[in-house]
Every structure is written in structure tokens, then in C-alpha cells.
Design a protein around this motif. Structure first.
Motif, PDB file in Angstrom:
ATOM      1  N   PHE A 199       0.849  -1.202  -0.020  1.00  0.00           N
ATOM      2  CA  PHE A 199      -0.044  -0.062   0.173  1.00  0.00           C
ATOM      3  C   PHE A 199       0.864   1.203   0.167  1.00  0.00           C
ATOM      4  O   PHE A 199       0.617   2.207  -0.730  1.00  0.00           O
ATOM      5  CB  PHE A 199      -0.821   0.012   1.372  1.00  0.00           C
ATOM      6  CG  PHE A 199      -1.588   1.385   1.613  1.00  0.00           C
ATOM      7  CD1 PHE A 199      -2.970   1.356   0.612  1.00  0.00           C
ATOM      8  CD2 PHE A 199      -1.402   2.026   2.249  1.00  0.00           C
ATOM      9  CE1 PHE A 199      -3.464   2.611   0.682  1.00  0.00           C
ATOM     10  CE2 PHE A 199      -2.322   3.390   2.420  1.00  0.00           C
ATOM     11  CZ  PHE A 199      -3.336   3.487   1.632  1.00  0.00           C
ATOM     12  N   GLY A 200       1.794   1.081   0.928  1.00  0.00           N
ATOM     13  CA  GLY A 200       2.658   2.286   0.891  1.00  0.00           C
ATOM     14  C   GLY A 200       3.603   2.630  -0.352  1.00  0.00           C
ATOM     15  O   GLY A 200       3.561   3.837  -0.648  1.00  0.00           O
ATOM     16  N   VAL A 201       3.940   1.617  -1.197  1.00  0.00           N
ATOM     17  CA  VAL A 201       4.469   2.068  -2.620  1.00  0.00           C
ATOM     18  C   VAL A 201       3.358   2.660  -3.513  1.00  0.00           C
ATOM     19  O   VAL A 201       3.811   3.726  -3.975  1.00  0.00           O
ATOM     20  CB  VAL A 201       4.654   0.778  -3.295  1.00  0.00           C
ATOM     21  CG1 VAL A 201       5.404   1.022  -4.632  1.00  0.00           C
ATOM     22  CG2 VAL A 201       5.965  -0.080  -2.340  1.00  0.00           C
ATOM     23  N   GLY A 202       2.115   2.382  -3.180  1.00  0.00           N
ATOM     24  CA  GLY A 202       1.107   3.166  -3.997  1.00  0.00           C
ATOM     25  C   GLY A 202       0.933   4.190  -3.436  1.00  0.00           C
ATOM     26  O   GLY A 202       0.868   5.393  -4.455  1.00  0.00           O
ATOM     27  N   ALA A 218       7.836   6.809 -10.835  1.00  0.00           N
ATOM     28  CA  ALA A 218       6.708   6.534  -9.921  1.00  0.00           C
ATOM     29  C   ALA A 218       5.847   5.381 -10.437  1.00  0.00           C
ATOM     30  O   ALA A 218       5.383   4.458  -9.824  1.00  0.00           O
ATOM     31  CB  ALA A 218       5.783   7.871  -9.863  1.00  0.00           C
ATOM     32  N   ILE A 219       5.595   5.394 -11.901  1.00  0.00           N
ATOM     33  CA  ILE A 219       5.068   4.212 -12.605  1.00  0.00           C
ATOM     34  C   ILE A 219       5.910   2.992 -12.277  1.00  0.00           C
ATOM     35  O   ILE A 219       5.195   1.782 -12.176  1.00  0.00           O
ATOM     36  CB  ILE A 219       4.822   4.572 -14.044  1.00  0.00           C
ATOM     37  CG1 ILE A 219       4.351   5.657 -14.332  1.00  0.00           C
ATOM     38  CG2 ILE A 219       4.093   3.329 -14.817  1.00  0.00           C
ATOM     39  CD1 ILE A 219       2.886   6.169 -14.000  1.00  0.00           C
ATOM     40  N   SER A 220       7.139   3.169 -12.304  1.00  0.00           N
ATOM     41  CA  SER A 220       8.021   1.902 -12.106  1.00  0.00           C
ATOM     42  C   SER A 220       7.979   1.298 -10.841  1.00  0.00           C
ATOM     43  O   SER A 220       7.851  -0.064 -10.662  1.00  0.00           O
ATOM     44  CB  SER A 220       9.420   2.203 -12.743  1.00  0.00           C
ATOM     45  OG  SER A 220      10.232   2.665 -11.415  1.00  0.00           O
ATOM     46  N   ILE A 221       8.090   2.175  -9.989  1.00  0.00           N
ATOM     47  CA  ILE A 221       7.712   1.534  -8.399  1.00  0.00           C
ATOM     48  C   ILE A 221       6.474   0.662  -8.126  1.00  0.00           C
ATOM     49  O   ILE A 221       6.825  -0.489  -7.780  1.00  0.00           O
ATOM     50  CB  ILE A 221       7.924   2.714  -7.226  1.00  0.00           C
ATOM     51  CG1 ILE A 221       6.909   3.730  -7.307  1.00  0.00           C
ATOM     52  CG2 ILE A 221       9.458   3.009  -7.176  1.00  0.00           C
ATOM     53  CD1 ILE A 221       7.022   4.282  -5.793  1.00  0.00           C
ATOM     54  N   HIS A 222       5.552   1.074  -8.658  1.00  0.00           N
ATOM     55  CA  HIS A 222       4.429   0.233  -8.297  1.00  0.00           C
ATOM     56  C   HIS A 222       4.339  -0.891  -9.442  1.00  0.00           C
ATOM     57  O   HIS A 222       3.733  -1.950  -8.905  1.00  0.00           O
ATOM     58  CB  HIS A 222       3.075   1.225  -8.335  1.00  0.00           C
ATOM     59  CG  HIS A 222       2.162   0.604  -7.240  1.00  0.00           C
ATOM     60  ND1 HIS A 222       2.528  -0.053  -6.121  1.00  0.00           N
ATOM     61  CD2 HIS A 222       0.748   0.965  -6.980  1.00  0.00           C
ATOM     62  CE1 HIS A 222       1.788  -0.271  -5.489  1.00  0.00           C
ATOM     63  NE2 HIS A 222       0.544   0.365  -5.994  1.00  0.00           N
ATOM     64  N   THR A 223       4.824  -0.697 -10.416  1.00  0.00           N
ATOM     65  CA  THR A 223       4.718  -1.781 -11.478  1.00  0.00           C
ATOM     66  C   THR A 223       5.420  -2.944 -11.100  1.00  0.00           C
ATOM     67  O   THR A 223       5.298  -4.101 -10.896  1.00  0.00           O
ATOM     68  CB  THR A 223       5.190  -1.155 -13.061  1.00  0.00           C
ATOM     69  OG1 THR A 223       4.280  -0.305 -13.155  1.00  0.00           O
ATOM     70  CG2 THR A 223       4.833  -2.310 -13.881  1.00  0.00           C
TER      71      THR A 223
END
Lengths: 414, 199, 331
Positions: A80-83, A199-204
């Protein structure tokens, strides 16, 4: 650069430590309310830290995780935190890609949220380790970093990278303000652009941790990464909206209503996309049926009489739907109280959905289809509360420094 | 009543077998050794607190076996109470009429009791094939024939020739994982209450 | 932790006046000169905070005391020189003596040349009695309190391969007529997902096919437990309890030495036995002869005969893990 005297390296050597020192001073200075808030957070953080110390010395038997449900509340909160960290970018995109001037004024709130959220994520990973004393085994160079095979190493890279990028952006902007200088775009705009992609990459990458595991049918879906992003872009902006309202009340950071309107516009889209993707996944599960759907069955209806997650799941669904209804209410920005309730609902709904609702059903039923249920232990709740409290401390202090520096009452006296 | 049951005691001796098992040229030990079958060359009778083995010939020197006997109910004296469940065979399908201590092949030839695997193999071809190939009967010791012998069971270690189906067993060691429901204590099946051990 | 540790440097009383003078914007009255009340309060707060932090950290003391420096800095198994490995084995032997009171022999068994282990389990013979589970428990010095073992036996209804219909907690005389029994342990996959996901290479596949764990390198993230499709891995949620007189003293570094708490372990095909040419404990314990172990590269081996002559299958073949443990039925 409108500064008359060029800043030499020697000047940075004296002014940068001054900047850091002033920041520390600001961070520890405030109203009685600020002290009370920080004291409460410190107390919670210490309780969590103490619980973690017990966990390390007595072993993870103090948690309620098992060989069947080998990840629990920590990894749920990590996800959740990553999101949340990725969600901060939803202020950056309008500000920098669409040149929204009003958003530009407060975009640092999103960037600081990213920093605090990443700190939380890293702490949750450490809390989940059975041997935190061996953390150095993960450090490239002195440990053995299983890159590029292990998605966890990718996650370590992207999370730390995202932390560094945002620290650089925020640090640079604040430092330039401190020096009474206009920030030079070439020193931060490329990093801002990078941070959007990142930012896209961390959640991907975080989704890839799970969806690449063939042995866990509940996670093994190509839709997982897009779902992660959609839900991140619900929880992030929702949290920021509430933060902006709080800042209006307690600080001199004033976000214009236009900013909140922009964020609500984003929420209106993402909350629906998130629900649509969720419905699409659930349709696939239930219409296909078979044992691949047993985790979804467990999630919604329980399996073989085991129903621990059922209340969580339906609450999450209800919260997300109510949040969507509130966000879609016309002229919602004129009803701040309702909007805040909606944001809180969306935030909690996603917290359950991306946390307990995603991690636990990956393990129930187990790969041998045994059913061992999981409810977090007191130690896990304490550690989790402690880490969140610490994250709030970081966020509060960061906002405080940023607010004061931008206000101009913390400029370098020349 | 003087209870008389056939013994299945296990002897530590090892015997040579007619089965061709993996070659092991030049090694100081055989590739495979098969544990000798339990001694069945008679009946054991409890007498004065100790077991006394009575060779078959003791009675059968004078008493002629009954060719027609097909069920254990028809047996008396030392054989009474024998549990018998091995297809439709009569006693003399396997036991040698002329020498009750030895066995008899289907073609009428006599077979020494210690070579009983060949007798079993007459009917249980697939099991014999699997056993010879090492896929039936289990083993202990060495998998690596260069380093030591694989110790094999004999048919009779697991199969009572009079009631050859493998006995039911009660699991004694169950997982005790946290939060995994404890094993349910179901009552053991009545028809599977056979002893775990032959002896 | 970082905030607590950084505040003492930042808000120390000796550096107070400078700190207070810069804050004209606060709502509190300006300092009356010298050391302000605010600074004193800050100093007290920091002192109290530091003290509370110290108290909170107290439980760590026992952990840090137990952790020796040599253990902390020990390098990865594959990076140890022969001398270092000898020293590590000697240290581990001492640790087992100290922690469990047992005298043991810890060796380092390397893979045999020309050997690729294979295991075949005959599901027509297995009757689910669980002797293999118990043998594994004893052989591998598992925790006594949890009946830990690398093997779980599933009771499955005949006519299905759907584990959803299986059950591991059955406790009645076996076998039941309408059931078959399937022991599951590490399948020593040729394409092991657990090895791929390990962030620190604490687990890897050896030349003879065995997937091993360096218990002194594992950081305990349990990603491998999540990745394994066969529930083959176990985590040491606490230090395993093993009475000294029940400790199996014949041990190996990558095998059955007592595992430290907080690390993952798994079936290693009893490599401390099998790399000496001996049969694994579960095979020796099996009363039905359902287990056949051997070298798949040896054309005369029993396991090879089974692969060539029986219709074998592997678990969850669709996942592409390519296990080295096969199942088959006679009929």
C-alpha cells in the motif's frame, strides 16, 4: 539565475550545512499543537520500535504469520505504501506536464509524501525480515545482489532510486529558496520528468513481485500492475486532498480550490478505473471457477467454513463504491467535509484492497490447498502503527520545513 | 487353547536371490542384498512360557494333507485360527504335498522354501518385474552401488502369504502447524484394525 | 529510528541559543535572553526521547549478545575459502554444543560427479502412514514442538488431481478404499522459482540437482516461500527445540545442522547421506516401498527404469518448474 554573485563551491560548503542546521531547527520548533502531535507520534513509534525489538530477539513467532501465510500485515502495508508514494506523482503530472501554475505552488506536498511513503515502505520491508542483522547481504558490492533475476532486487533499486530522486528535487528546491535564488530548471526539471516515469515503475515492479509467481493463481494475473497503479492514483490524491485541507487549517500553505478540483477530477477517473479492473478480475475468477478461483471465493464468501477475510473484503468494496459516489457528486469541492469523508473512505478501501485483500488471499488456500487463516498479532499491529507514526513524523517535519522555507522566513541572511 | 500362529520373525541373515539385479562388477560388496525372508518352516507353539517351533514334518510325516482344503475354517489343530485371504488358492497350490516344508510350483516341480519369490512371481508377474527393477519393495542402505549395498526386503516382509494384502496402518506423526486445524480424531475403521506388524 | 538518533545532535542544549534566535515566526513569546525556556524544554524532550528510545531498544540486548562478530561478518558459502569453511564448521559445532548441549560432526558435502538425483514415488503403494514425515523430522533435527518436517502427505479422493479436495490432517487408519495418498516435499525443480526470487542468492541449485540454502546467508524475507508452488519451504519462526539426546549428530553445512531462527530451510534430499551414496531417510523409513531414489544419469538405476517404463507425472507441470521428483501409479 538572477543571483548577482556566482555561488562557488566554497560558499556551498558553508551555506549547505547552514541550510541543514536551519532545517533541523525548524523541524523541532512549533506550536503546542505541533509538539503534542509529535509527542504522540514519537510515543507510538517507540511502542512500535519496542515491539520490533521483541520480534527480533524472540523470533517471528511473535507474529501470526506461518509457513502457510508467510507474508502478512507488514508486506500488505508495504504494498500500500508503494502506492501512496507513487500516488504523489498525480500532483507532479498536472504541475509539470500540463503547466498548472496553481498546482505548481503546492506540488512539493506530493513530492514530500513520496519521500515519507518510501521511508515507510523500507521500514516495513526491514520489519518483515527474519534476519535484519543480515541486511548488508542485500547491498550491492559487499553482499550478493541477485540482480536482475529477483524482482525484490528491482524493487530495492526502484524504491531507493525514487527516494533519492525526490530527496534531490525537494532538497534542491528548498536549498535554492534558502539561498534566495530562483531554482535552475536544468537542475530539477529532468529529475521531475524522471520521477514521473519512476513513480510508475515503483508500483509496476512491486506488482511484478507478486504477479510473476505462477504458484499463486490469485496474484498471477497480467492485470495486477495496472490495478496497482489505478489504486495508487486513488489513495495518493485522496491522501493529498486531506493533507491540503489540514495544511490550510494549521499552516500557511494554502492550496487553491483549483488544485483540489484538479485532484478530484483525477480521483473521479481513477476510482472508476480501479473498480472496473477489480470487477474484471473478479468476473474472470468466478465465471471460470475451479480451484484457481478458490482464493477469490475465500476472499468474498469464505472457504470450507473459514471466513476471516470476508468482513474486510466487503468493507473494502463498500468503501470504494461510496468513495466513488462521493467523488462523482457534482460540485463536491464546495462540500469539503463530505469530500474529506470520501477521501478517507477511498484511502481505507484501497488500504484493505491492496493490503489484507491482496496479500492474504495469495496464501489462502496454500499451494497444497490447506487453509490456514491469518489475523495479525498484537506485535504486528504495534510495529505497523509505529512505522506509520514514524512516516507521519517524517511527513510533518518535511512539510514544516518546506512551508517555512517557501514562506521566506527562513532565508539565508546575506 | 494352545494358540498356534505362523511366525513371521525377521532374521538378520541375508540370502542370495535368483532375481537378476543391477550388476556391480569389481566392487567389494554386492550391489543389492535381499534380507532373508522370515523363517516360516514350521509352526510356533507356546509351551511353558516359551515359544517352541515345530517343524512341518513332525505331523505331516504321518498325516496326509487334505487336497480339498480351501478355507481356513476347515483347518484344525496347529493350523486352526489361520487367517487366510489369498484368492481362490488351495493349500496345495503352493505347499508341496510330498514335503510340506517346501513349496510347489504350478508345473508340479518342488521349490525350496527360501526361493519363495519365484513362487509368488508365477502369478504376480508385474510385481516381480517391478521388484526386480527396484520399483517395488523399497530399500535402505546405499543407492550408490559403488559405495555400498542396497538392502532390499523380501516379499514376505510385507506380505503374509496367507493374507498378502498390505495391512492397514495408523498414522502416528501428524503436522502440528500453528493455526492449522488439529488432526480430527476420527475413529479408526473397524475393518482396517489389522495389526501394523506381522510379528 | 533515524529521527530519534538525529534529534540529539540537532537539539542539544549546548547549541540552543542559535536555534531559538532564528524563529521569529513562532507564536510563542521571544526568549528573555540567554537560554530560552523553549530550548530547555526542547533539551528535556530530546533527553526524555533518547531515554525512552534506549528503554524501547532493551529487548535487542539478548539478540545482539547472541550474535557473534564472526557470525555477523561470515561471507556467502560459495565465497568461503577452504580455511574459512573449516573455521566456520568448527564454530558451528561449538555453537551447537553451547545451544543444544550436543556433540555433533558438521561436514561440508559437495555434489558427486556424474550424479543427478531423481526421486520417484509410487502412489499405488503409498498408504499415507506418515513414517517418512517422522523420519525426516528426526533425521533433519527439526523443531520438536511443531512436529516440523519437510514432507506433508495429502489424502486425496481417487479420481482427482485437484489438491483442493485433499487433506493433510487426516488421522484414521490408512489407507481408505476411496483415497490415495500423495507425499509432497521439495521437488528439487530444474527451473526453481524459489531460487529466482531470492534477493541475496542464499538459495541455489547444485550440480546434482539439489536446491540448497545457506542458512547463514538467508535474510529471512520469505519471498521463496511465496514463490514455491509446492509448500516445500519452511521458515524458522523461532529457534528450533531439539533435546540433546535426540539430536542427529551426523550433520552437514547445507543440510541438517540446527538452523538459526529467522531463516528459511527446505528438503535437501538428505544430502549429508545421499552425497555419501546412502539412501535418504524418508526412503529408508517407508514401510510400503513406495519411494525410489537414485541417480538419473545412471542408465541401470531403478529411478531411471521407472522413468522409462512407468507413466510418471510431476506436480503442477503447467508451471514449468521441471521437478526432479516424480509420481507414478502402478495400475
Amino acid at each position: 539565475m538572477n543571483d548577482a554573485t556566482p555561488v562557488t563551491a566554497e560558499r556551498h560548503l558553508t551555506s549547505y550545512p547552514k541550510f541543514l542546521w536551519r532545517s533541523v531547527v525548524l523541524a523541532t520548533d512549533g506550536s503546542a499543537l505541533f509538539y503534542a502531535w509529535m509527542t504522540v507520534l514519537t510515543a507510538i513509534a517507540l511502542v512500535g520500535f519496542n515491539a520490533w525489538c521483541h520480534q527480533v530477539s524472540e523470533g517471528m513467532i511473535t507474529t501470526h504469520m506461518t509457513d502457510h501465510v508467510s507474508w502478512g500485515l507488514y508486506i500488505a502495508n508495504f504494498t500500500f505504501g508503494v502506492g501512496l508514494a507513487a500516488g504523489g506523482v498525480m500532483m507532479v503530472i498536472p504541475a509539470y506536464l500540463y503547466h498548472d501554475r496553481k498546482m505548481h505552488d503546492v506540488v512539493i506536498v506530493g513530492e514530500l509524501l513520496a519521500i515519507a511513503a518510501i521511508v515507510i515502505c523500507l521500514l516495513f520491508v526491514v520489519a518483515d525480515l527474519g534476519r535484519p542483522d543480515r541486511f548488508w547481504h542485500l547491498i550491492p558490492g559487499i553482499g550478493r545482489f541477485n540482480f536482475p533475476m529477483s524482482m525484490l532486487t528491482w524493487d530495492v533499486i526502484v524504491l531507493n532510486g525514487y527516494l533519492l530522486i525526490n530527496l534531490h528535487i525537494c532538497g534542491y528546491l528548498l536549498y535554492q529558496r534558502f539561498l534566495n535564488r530562483e531554482p535552475n530548471p536544468k537542475w530539477y526539471v529532468p529529475f521531475v520528468m524522471l520521477s514521473i516515469v519512476w513513480a510508475i515503475s515503483i508500483h509496476t515492479v512491486t506488482a511484478f513481485l507478486y504477479c510473476g509467481l505462477g504458484g499463486r493463481p490469485f496474484w498471477n494475473s497480467g492485470l495486477l500492475a495496472p490495478r496497482f497503479l489505478a489504486s495508487a492514483f486513488v489513495s495518493g490524491p485522496a491522501f493529498i486532498i486531506v493533507t491540503l485541507y489540514i495544511l490550510r487549517r494549521f499552516s500557511r500553505i494554502r492550496a487553491s480550490t483549483r488544485v483540489i478540483e484538479t485532484l478530484v477530477k483525477i480521483l473521479r477517473v481513477t476510482v472508476l478505473i480501479n473498480l472496473l479492473m477489480f470487477a474484471s478480475e473478479m468476473f474472470t475468477e468466478f465465471y471460470t471457477g475451479g480451484s484457481h478461483a478458490s482464493a477469490a471465493h475465500y476472499l468474498f464468501f469464505g472457504l470450507h467454513g473459514k471466513t476471516a477475510l470476508v468482513p474486510w473484503t466487503w468493507s473494502s468494496l463498500a468503501l470504494n463504491i461510496f468513495a466513488a459516489v462521493i467523488f462523482l457528486t457534482p460540485r463536491i469541492t464546495t462540500k469539503p467535509a463530505l469530500l474529506i469523508v470520501g477521501c478517507a473512505m477511498g484511502f481505507c478501501g484501497v488500504w484493505i484492497e491492496k493490503g489484507m485483500g491482496l496479500i492474504i488471499p495469495g496464501f489462502v488456500p496454500s499451494t497444497l490447498h490447506e487453509i490456514v487463516e491469518y489475523t495479525p498479532s498484537l506485535v504486528e499491529w504495534k510495529v505497523t502503527a509505529g512505522i506509520w507514526a514514524f512516516g507521519f513524523m517524517v511527513f510533518t517535519v518535511a512539510l514544516k520545513i518546506a512551508g517555512r522555507v517557501f514562506d521566506g522566513d527562513h532565508r539565508l541572511k546575506v | 487353547m494352545a494358540s498356534a500362529v505362523l511366525t513371521l520373525g525377521c532374521s538378520p541373515d541375508r540370502i542370495d536371490l535368483p532375481v537378476e539385479l543391477n550388476g556391480n562388477e569389481g566392487a567389494p560388496h554386492p550391489a543389492v542384498v535381499v534380507l532373508s525372508p522370515p523363517d516360516r518352516s514350521g509352526v510356533v507353539v507356546e509351551s511353558g512360557g516359551s515359544d517352541v517351533a515345530i517343524p512341518c514334518g513332525t505331523c505331516h510325516a504321518t498325516r496326509d494333507p487334505n487336497l480339498a482344503t480351501r478355507s481356513s475354517e476347515e483347518l484344525d489343530q496347529f493350523h486352526s485360527g489361520l487367517e487366510y485371504a489369498h484368492g481362490d488358492l488351495s493349500c496345495l497350490s503352493c505347499h508341496d504335498h510330498d514335503d510340506p516344508a517346501e513349496l510347489r510350483l504350478a508345473d508340479g516341480r518342488s521349490l525350496p522354501a527360501r526361493r519363495s519369490i519365484e513362487l509368488c512371481a508365477q502369478c504376480h508377474g508385474p510385481q516381480y518385474r517391478d521388484y526386480s527393477a527396484g520399483s517395488h519393495g523399497g530399500g535402505s542402505g546405499y543407492w550408490d552401488k559403488r559405495q555400498g549395498s542396497l538392502v532390499r526386503n523380501h516379499c514376505l516382509h510385507c506380505h503374509d502369504p496367507h493374507a498378502p494384502s498390505f495391512p492397514a496402518m495408523q498414522p502416528t506423526f501428524k503436522p502440528k502447524d500453528r493455526f492449522l486445524d488439529a488432526p480430527s480424531h476420527e475413529s479408526p475403521d473397524k475393518d482396517s484394525a489389522k495389526k501394523e506388524n506381522h510379528g | 529510528m533515524t529521527a530519534e538518533s538525529s534529534t540529539p545532535n540537532g537539539g542539544g542544549p549546548d547549541s540552543g541559543p542559535g536555534a531559538a534566535s532564528g524563529n521569529s515566526a513562532t507564536s510563542t513569546p521571544p526568549p528573555p535572553g540567554g537560554i530560552s525556556r523553549r530550548t530547555v524544554v526542547k533539551g528535556m524532550g530530546v533527553t526524555l526521547g533518547a531515554a525512552a528510545f534506549g528503554i524501547a531498544a532493551n529487548p535487542l540486548k539478548s539478540f545482539v549478545e547472541d550474535l557473534t562478530f564472526d557470525e555477523f561478518i561470515q561471507r556467502h558459502y560459495k565465497e568461503l575459502t577452504n580455511d574459512e569453511l573449516t573455521a566456520v564448521l568448527a564454530r558451528l559445532k561449538t555453537e551447537v554444543k553451547e545451544d543444544y548441549g550436543a556433540d555433533v560432526e558438521i561436514k561440508d558435502h559437495r555434489p558427486l560427479k556424474g550424479v543427478k538425483f531423481g526421486y520417484a514415488i509410487n502412489l499405488s503403494l503409498c498408504n499415507g502412514n506418515g513414517k517418512c514425515v517422522e523420519a525426516c523430522h528426526k533425521e533433519n533435527n527439526h523443531d520438536r514442538a511443531t512436529n516440523q518436517s519437510y514432507i506433508r502427505v495429502l489424502e486425496m479422493p481417487k479420481g482427482t488431481m485437484d489438491m483442493e479436495k485433499g487433506n493433510t490432517t487426516y488421522n484414521h487408519a490408512v489407507p481408505l478404499k476411496d483415497k490415495y495418498y500423495m507425499p509432497v516435499q521439495c521437488l528439487q525443480c530444474d527451473n526453481p522459482p524459489c531460487v529466482d526470487v531470492c534477493p541475496v542468492q542464499a538459495t541455489w541449485k547444485e550440480a546434482d540437482g539439489i536446491v540448497v540454502v545457506d542458512y547463514n546467508w538467508c535474510i529471512g524475507c520469505r519471498y521463496c516461500e511465496a514463490a514455491c508452488p509446492y509448500h516445500a519451504r519452511r521458515f524458522n519462526w523461532t529457534t528450533p527445540e531439539i533435546p540433546a539426546d535426540e539430536m542427529n549428530p551426523i550433520q552437514s553445512y547445507l543440510a541438517n545442522r540446527p538452523r538459526p531462527k529467522g531463516t528459511v530451510e527446505k528438503c535437501h534430499f538428505c544430502l549429508h547421506k545421499t552425497r555419501e551414496g546412502k539412501a535418504p531417510a524418508c526412503m529408508e523409513a517407508c514401510p510400503t516401498g513406495a519411494r525410489v531414489f537414485g541417480n538419473m544419469l545412471d542408465p541401470d538405476s531403478s529411478v531411471r527404469w521407472i522413468l522409462e517404463n512407468k507413466r510418471v507425472f510431476v506436480l503442477k507441470e503447467e508451471l514449468g518448474t521441471q521437478p526432479s521428483l516424480f509420481y507414478f501409479f502402478d495400475e
